[in-house]
Write a protein that holds these residues in place. Structure first.
Motif, PDB file in Angstrom:
ATOM      1  N   LYS A 153       0.852  -1.043  -0.092  1.00 13.76           N
ATOM      2  CA  LYS A 153       0.050  -0.172  -0.019  1.00 13.76           C
ATOM      3  C   LYS A 153       0.952   1.335  -0.061  1.00 13.76           C
ATOM      4  N   TYR A 154       1.944   1.247   1.069  1.00 14.83           N
ATOM      5  CA  TYR A 154       2.968   2.346   0.897  1.00 14.83           C
ATOM      6  C   TYR A 154       3.462   2.499  -0.248  1.00 14.83           C
ATOM      7  N   GLN A 155       3.947   1.485  -1.091  1.00 15.43           N
ATOM      8  CA  GLN A 155       4.612   1.707  -2.478  1.00 15.43           C
ATOM      9  C   GLN A 155       3.570   2.306  -3.569  1.00 15.43           C
ATOM     10  N   GLU A 156       2.422   1.753  -3.306  1.00 19.57           N
ATOM     11  CA  GLU A 156       1.617   2.335  -4.342  1.00 19.57           C
ATOM     12  C   GLU A 156       1.409   3.815  -4.334  1.00 19.57           C
ATOM     13  N   PHE A 157       0.925   4.156  -2.609  1.00 20.88           N
ATOM     14  CA  PHE A 157       0.797   5.669  -2.583  1.00 20.88           C
ATOM     15  C   PHE A 157       1.926   6.519  -2.920  1.00 20.88           C
ATOM     16  N   ARG A 158       3.033   5.972  -2.876  1.00 15.16           N
ATOM     17  CA  ARG A 158       4.478   6.723  -3.283  1.00 15.16           C
ATOM     18  C   ARG A 158       4.286   7.004  -4.923  1.00 15.16           C
ATOM     19  N   LEU A 159       3.708   6.063  -5.577  1.00 19.05           N
ATOM     20  CA  LEU A 159       3.746   6.249  -6.927  1.00 19.05           C
ATOM     21  C   LEU A 159       2.511   6.985  -7.256  1.00 19.05           C
ATOM     22  N   LYS A 160       1.451   6.971  -6.630  1.00 20.50           N
ATOM     23  CA  LYS A 160       0.298   7.768  -6.960  1.00 20.50           C
ATOM     24  C   LYS A 160       0.460   9.213  -6.514  1.00 20.50           C
ATOM     25  N   TYR A 161       1.161   9.315  -5.376  1.00 21.86           N
ATOM     26  CA  TYR A 161       1.360  10.885  -4.863  1.00 21.86           C
ATOM     27  C   TYR A 161       2.873  11.091  -4.535  1.00 21.86           C
ATOM     28  N   PRO A 162       3.597  11.208  -5.746  1.00 21.39           N
ATOM     29  CA  PRO A 162       5.083  11.248  -5.456  1.00 21.39           C
ATOM     30  C   PRO A 162       5.671  12.205  -4.586  1.00 21.39           C
ATOM     31  N   ASP A 163       4.943  13.364  -4.358  1.00 21.89           N
ATOM     32  CA  ASP A 163       5.476  14.562  -3.679  1.00 21.89           C
ATOM     33  C   ASP A 163       4.641  14.884  -2.230  1.00 21.89           C
ATOM     34  N   LEU A 164       3.658  13.911  -2.043  1.00 19.73           N
ATOM     35  CA  LEU A 164       2.622  14.399  -0.717  1.00 19.73           C
ATOM     36  C   LEU A 164       3.479  14.089   0.389  1.00 19.73           C
ATOM     37  N   GLU A 165       4.181  13.272   0.607  1.00 22.09           N
ATOM     38  CA  GLU A 165       5.018  13.085   1.763  1.00 22.09           C
ATOM     39  C   GLU A 165       5.589  14.255   2.215  1.00 22.09           C
ATOM     40  N   GLN A 166       6.196  15.186   1.495  1.00 17.37           N
ATOM     41  CA  GLN A 166       7.059  16.298   1.924  1.00 17.37           C
ATOM     42  C   GLN A 166       5.910  17.567   2.033  1.00 17.37           C
ATOM     43  N   ARG A 167       4.581  17.391   1.968  1.00 14.86           N
ATOM     44  CA  ARG A 167       3.798  18.215   1.682  1.00 14.86           C
ATOM     45  C   ARG A 167       2.816  18.163   2.903  1.00 14.86           C
ATOM     46  N   ILE A 168       2.281  17.037   3.304  1.00 14.17           N
ATOM     47  CA  ILE A 168       1.377  16.998   4.358  1.00 14.17           C
ATOM     48  C   ILE A 168       1.797  16.272   5.658  1.00 14.17           C
ATOM     49  N   PRO A 169       1.171  16.407   6.731  1.00  8.65           N
ATOM     50  CA  PRO A 169       1.322  15.544   7.921  1.00  8.65           C
ATOM     51  C   PRO A 169       1.440  13.978   7.715  1.00  8.65           C
ATOM     52  N   LEU A 170       2.311  13.210   8.322  1.00  6.51           N
ATOM     53  CA  LEU A 170       2.290  12.082   8.046  1.00  6.51           C
ATOM     54  C   LEU A 170       1.184  11.148   8.632  1.00  6.51           C
ATOM     55  N   LYS A 171       0.472  12.009   9.536  1.00 10.87           N
ATOM     56  CA  LYS A 171      -0.427  11.150  10.406  1.00 10.87           C
ATOM     57  C   LYS A 171      -1.692  10.970   9.455  1.00 10.87           C
ATOM     58  N   TYR A 172      -2.133  11.863   8.410  1.00 13.97           N
ATOM     59  CA  TYR A 172      -3.012  11.505   7.355  1.00 13.97           C
ATOM     60  C   TYR A 172      -2.839  10.399   6.297  1.00 13.97           C
ATOM     61  N   ILE A 173      -1.170  10.566   6.157  1.00 17.74           N
ATOM     62  CA  ILE A 173      -1.068   9.443   5.273  1.00 17.74           C
ATOM     63  C   ILE A 173      -1.064   7.787   5.874  1.00 17.74           C
ATOM     64  N   ALA A 174      -0.761   7.923   7.105  1.00 16.75           N
ATOM     65  CA  ALA A 174      -0.647   6.683   7.940  1.00 16.75           C
ATOM     66  C   ALA A 174      -2.528   6.403   8.128  1.00 16.75           C
ATOM     67  N   SER A 175      -3.130   7.133   8.257  1.00 17.34           N
ATOM     68  CA  SER A 175      -4.523   6.934   8.300  1.00 17.34           C
ATOM     69  C   SER A 175      -5.065   6.371   6.998  1.00 17.34           C
ATOM     70  N   TYR A 176      -4.629   7.158   5.993  1.00 17.10           N
ATOM     71  CA  TYR A 176      -5.242   6.789   4.449  1.00 17.10           C
ATOM     72  C   TYR A 176      -4.708   5.403   4.174  1.00 17.10           C
ATOM     73  N   LEU A 177      -3.406   5.008   4.812  1.00 18.74           N
ATOM     74  CA  LEU A 177      -3.126   3.388   4.465  1.00 18.74           C
ATOM     75  C   LEU A 177      -3.622   2.594   5.349  1.00 18.74           C
ATOM     76  N   GLY A 178      -4.207   3.062   6.531  1.00 17.78           N
ATOM     77  CA  GLY A 178      -4.798   2.215   7.487  1.00 17.78           C
ATOM     78  C   GLY A 178      -3.720   1.580   8.384  1.00 17.78           C
ATOM     79  N   ILE A 179      -2.647   2.468   8.703  1.00 23.64           N
ATOM     80  CA  ILE A 179      -1.610   1.990   9.603  1.00 23.64           C
ATOM     81  C   ILE A 179      -1.273   2.839  10.639  1.00 23.64           C
TER      82      ILE A 179
END
Length: 191
Positions: A153-179
Protein backbone atom coordinates in the motif's frame (compact mmCIF):
# COMPACT_ATOMS: atom_id res chain seq x y z
CA UNK A 1 -8.26 30.27 -23.72
CA UNK A 2 -9.62 30.62 -20.20
CA UNK A 3 -8.83 32.05 -16.83
CA UNK A 4 -9.19 28.48 -15.48
CA UNK A 5 -6.65 26.51 -17.51
CA UNK A 6 -6.23 23.52 -15.17
CA UNK A 7 -9.92 22.61 -14.98
CA UNK A 8 -10.35 23.09 -18.72
CA UNK A 9 -7.33 20.87 -19.35
CA UNK A 10 -8.89 18.30 -16.99
CA UNK A 11 -12.15 18.35 -18.96
CA UNK A 12 -10.45 18.36 -22.38
CA UNK A 13 -8.75 15.07 -21.52
CA UNK A 14 -12.15 13.40 -21.91
CA UNK A 15 -14.34 15.62 -24.09
CA UNK A 16 -13.82 18.32 -26.72
CA UNK A 17 -15.10 21.83 -26.00
CA UNK A 18 -15.36 24.90 -28.16
CA UNK A 19 -14.65 28.41 -26.88
CA UNK A 20 -18.33 29.20 -26.14
CA UNK A 21 -18.70 25.99 -24.14
CA UNK A 22 -15.54 26.78 -22.17
CA UNK A 23 -16.87 30.26 -21.42
CA UNK A 24 -20.24 28.84 -20.33
CA UNK A 25 -18.61 26.34 -17.96
CA UNK A 26 -16.18 28.84 -16.45
CA UNK A 27 -19.00 31.35 -15.95
CA UNK A 28 -20.65 28.81 -13.62
CA UNK A 29 -17.57 28.19 -11.47
CA UNK A 30 -17.00 29.85 -8.12
CA UNK A 31 -13.37 30.37 -7.09
CA UNK A 32 -12.56 30.04 -3.40
CA UNK A 33 -9.39 29.85 -1.33
CA UNK A 34 -8.75 27.93 1.85
CA UNK A 35 -6.04 28.45 4.41
CA UNK A 36 -4.24 25.44 5.85
CA UNK A 37 -6.55 23.62 8.34
CA UNK A 38 -9.65 25.48 7.08
CA UNK A 39 -12.72 23.35 6.40
CA UNK A 40 -14.42 23.19 3.03
CA UNK A 41 -17.15 20.98 4.48
CA UNK A 42 -17.97 19.62 7.92
CA UNK A 43 -19.93 16.55 8.89
CA UNK A 44 -23.60 17.50 9.23
CA UNK A 45 -23.46 20.32 6.67
CA UNK A 46 -25.00 19.88 3.24
CA UNK A 47 -22.46 19.56 0.42
CA UNK A 48 -23.59 22.22 -2.04
CA UNK A 49 -20.67 22.08 -4.46
CA UNK A 50 -18.59 19.76 -6.58
CA UNK A 51 -15.04 20.84 -5.85
CA UNK A 52 -12.11 20.87 -8.25
CA UNK A 53 -8.75 21.32 -6.53
CA UNK A 54 -6.62 23.83 -8.44
CA UNK A 55 -3.87 24.07 -5.84
CA UNK A 56 -3.18 22.40 -2.53
CA UNK A 57 -4.35 19.19 -0.92
CA UNK A 58 -7.57 18.42 0.93
CA UNK A 59 -8.29 15.48 3.17
CA UNK A 60 -11.67 13.75 3.38
CA UNK A 61 -12.23 11.96 6.67
CA UNK A 62 -14.78 10.89 9.25
CA UNK A 63 -14.51 10.56 13.02
CA UNK A 64 -14.87 7.00 14.32
CA UNK A 65 -16.47 5.90 17.60
CA UNK A 66 -13.15 6.35 19.43
CA UNK A 67 -12.81 9.93 18.19
CA UNK A 68 -10.07 9.12 15.64
CA UNK A 69 -9.91 10.73 12.21
CA UNK A 70 -10.22 8.07 9.50
CA UNK A 71 -8.95 9.30 6.14
CA UNK A 72 -11.05 8.22 3.17
CA UNK A 73 -9.52 10.32 0.42
CA UNK A 74 -6.65 12.70 -0.28
CA UNK A 75 -7.64 15.23 -2.93
CA UNK A 76 -4.52 16.71 -4.48
CA UNK A 77 -4.39 19.35 -7.22
CA UNK A 78 -6.22 18.48 -10.44
CA UNK A 79 -8.71 16.24 -8.60
CA UNK A 80 -12.44 16.49 -8.01
CA UNK A 81 -13.72 15.98 -4.47
CA UNK A 82 -17.01 16.13 -2.66
CA UNK A 83 -19.46 14.15 -0.55
CA UNK A 84 -21.48 12.71 -3.43
CA UNK A 85 -24.32 11.43 -1.24
CA UNK A 86 -24.86 14.83 0.33
CA UNK A 87 -24.38 16.70 -2.96
CA UNK A 88 -27.00 14.68 -4.83
CA UNK A 89 -29.54 14.14 -2.02
CA UNK A 90 -29.27 17.45 -0.18
CA UNK A 91 -28.86 15.52 3.09
CA UNK A 92 -26.15 16.21 5.69
CA UNK A 93 -22.60 15.18 4.86
CA UNK A 94 -20.95 12.27 6.63
CA UNK A 95 -17.45 13.57 6.07
CA UNK A 96 -15.14 16.47 6.76
CA UNK A 97 -13.12 18.14 3.99
CA UNK A 98 -10.17 20.06 5.34
CA UNK A 99 -7.24 21.82 3.68
CA UNK A 100 -3.90 20.28 4.58
CA UNK A 101 -2.14 23.23 2.95
CA UNK A 102 -3.29 26.51 1.48
CA UNK A 103 -5.64 25.61 -1.35
CA UNK A 104 -7.48 27.06 -4.31
CA UNK A 105 -10.76 25.41 -5.26
CA UNK A 106 -13.25 25.84 -8.09
CA UNK A 107 -16.80 25.03 -7.01
CA UNK A 108 -19.81 24.01 -9.05
CA UNK A 109 -23.30 24.08 -7.52
CA UNK A 110 -25.96 21.51 -8.39
CA UNK A 111 -28.12 24.06 -10.29
CA UNK A 112 -25.05 25.20 -12.26
CA UNK A 113 -24.11 21.59 -13.01
CA UNK A 114 -27.65 20.98 -14.28
CA UNK A 115 -27.38 24.11 -16.46
CA UNK A 116 -24.10 22.82 -17.89
CA UNK A 117 -25.70 19.44 -18.65
CA UNK A 118 -28.67 21.15 -20.35
CA UNK A 119 -26.46 23.40 -22.49
CA UNK A 120 -23.49 21.10 -23.08
CA UNK A 121 -24.74 17.49 -23.09
CA UNK A 122 -21.25 16.05 -23.62
CA UNK A 123 -20.42 17.21 -20.08
CA UNK A 124 -22.69 14.42 -18.83
CA UNK A 125 -20.28 12.05 -20.58
CA UNK A 126 -17.35 13.76 -18.87
CA UNK A 127 -18.84 13.30 -15.40
CA UNK A 128 -20.02 9.75 -16.18
CA UNK A 129 -16.45 8.79 -17.05
CA UNK A 130 -15.17 10.57 -13.92
CA UNK A 131 -17.69 8.68 -11.75
CA UNK A 132 -16.77 5.38 -13.40
CA UNK A 133 -13.09 6.05 -12.74
CA UNK A 134 -13.90 6.94 -9.13
CA UNK A 135 -15.78 3.69 -8.65
CA UNK A 136 -12.86 1.71 -10.06
CA UNK A 137 -10.50 3.52 -7.67
CA UNK A 138 -12.83 2.86 -4.72
CA UNK A 139 -13.04 -0.83 -5.59
CA UNK A 140 -9.27 -0.98 -5.83
CA UNK A 141 -8.96 0.72 -2.41
CA UNK A 142 -11.28 -1.89 -0.89
CA UNK A 143 -9.23 -4.74 -2.34
CA UNK A 144 -6.01 -3.00 -1.35
CA UNK A 145 -7.18 -2.57 2.25
CA UNK A 146 -8.34 -6.19 2.45
CA UNK A 147 -5.51 -8.03 0.78
CA UNK A 148 -2.35 -5.96 0.31
CA UNK A 149 0.41 -5.61 2.86
CA UNK A 150 1.26 -2.26 4.38
CA UNK A 151 4.44 -2.25 2.30
CA UNK A 152 2.47 -2.74 -0.93
CA UNK A 153 0.00 0.00 0.00
CA UNK A 154 2.82 2.38 0.85
CA UNK A 155 4.67 1.70 -2.43
CA UNK A 156 1.49 2.33 -4.40
CA UNK A 157 0.82 5.51 -2.43
CA UNK A 158 4.29 6.82 -3.29
CA UNK A 159 3.69 6.14 -6.98
CA UNK A 160 0.27 7.80 -6.96
CA UNK A 161 1.32 10.82 -4.85
CA UNK A 162 5.07 11.25 -5.42
CA UNK A 163 5.49 14.56 -3.57
CA UNK A 164 2.74 14.39 -0.95
CA UNK A 165 4.93 13.02 1.86
CA UNK A 166 6.91 16.23 1.82
CA UNK A 167 3.77 18.41 1.82
CA UNK A 168 1.32 17.03 4.38
CA UNK A 169 1.48 15.64 7.93
CA UNK A 170 2.34 11.94 8.05
CA UNK A 171 -0.62 11.15 10.33
CA UNK A 172 -2.96 11.66 7.35
CA UNK A 173 -0.91 9.35 5.15
CA UNK A 174 -0.83 6.69 7.86
CA UNK A 175 -4.60 6.92 8.32
CA UNK A 176 -5.15 6.77 4.55
CA UNK A 177 -3.04 3.59 4.44
CA UNK A 178 -4.78 2.12 7.51
CA UNK A 179 -1.60 1.88 9.60
CA UNK A 180 -0.18 3.68 12.61
CA UNK A 181 2.09 6.66 12.22
CA UNK A 182 4.85 4.71 14.01
CA UNK A 183 4.61 1.87 11.49
CA UNK A 184 4.68 4.37 8.63
CA UNK A 185 7.95 5.72 10.04
CA UNK A 186 9.39 2.18 9.97
CA UNK A 187 8.23 1.71 6.36
CA UNK A 188 9.72 5.03 5.29
CA UNK A 189 13.07 4.12 6.83
CA UNK A 190 13.14 0.95 4.67
CA UNK A 191 12.55 2.82 1.38
Amino acid sequence: MSEYPSIIHNILQLVDLNEQEIEFITSRLVFTTLKKKEFLLREGEVCKYKNYIVKGCLVMYYIDEQGRERVIHLADRDHWANDLYSYFTGKPASFFFQALEDAEVLQLSRPDLDAIFANIPKMERFFRIRYQNSLVIQQHRIIQNQFETAEQKYQEFRLKYPDLEQRIPLKYIASYLGITQQFLSVLRANF
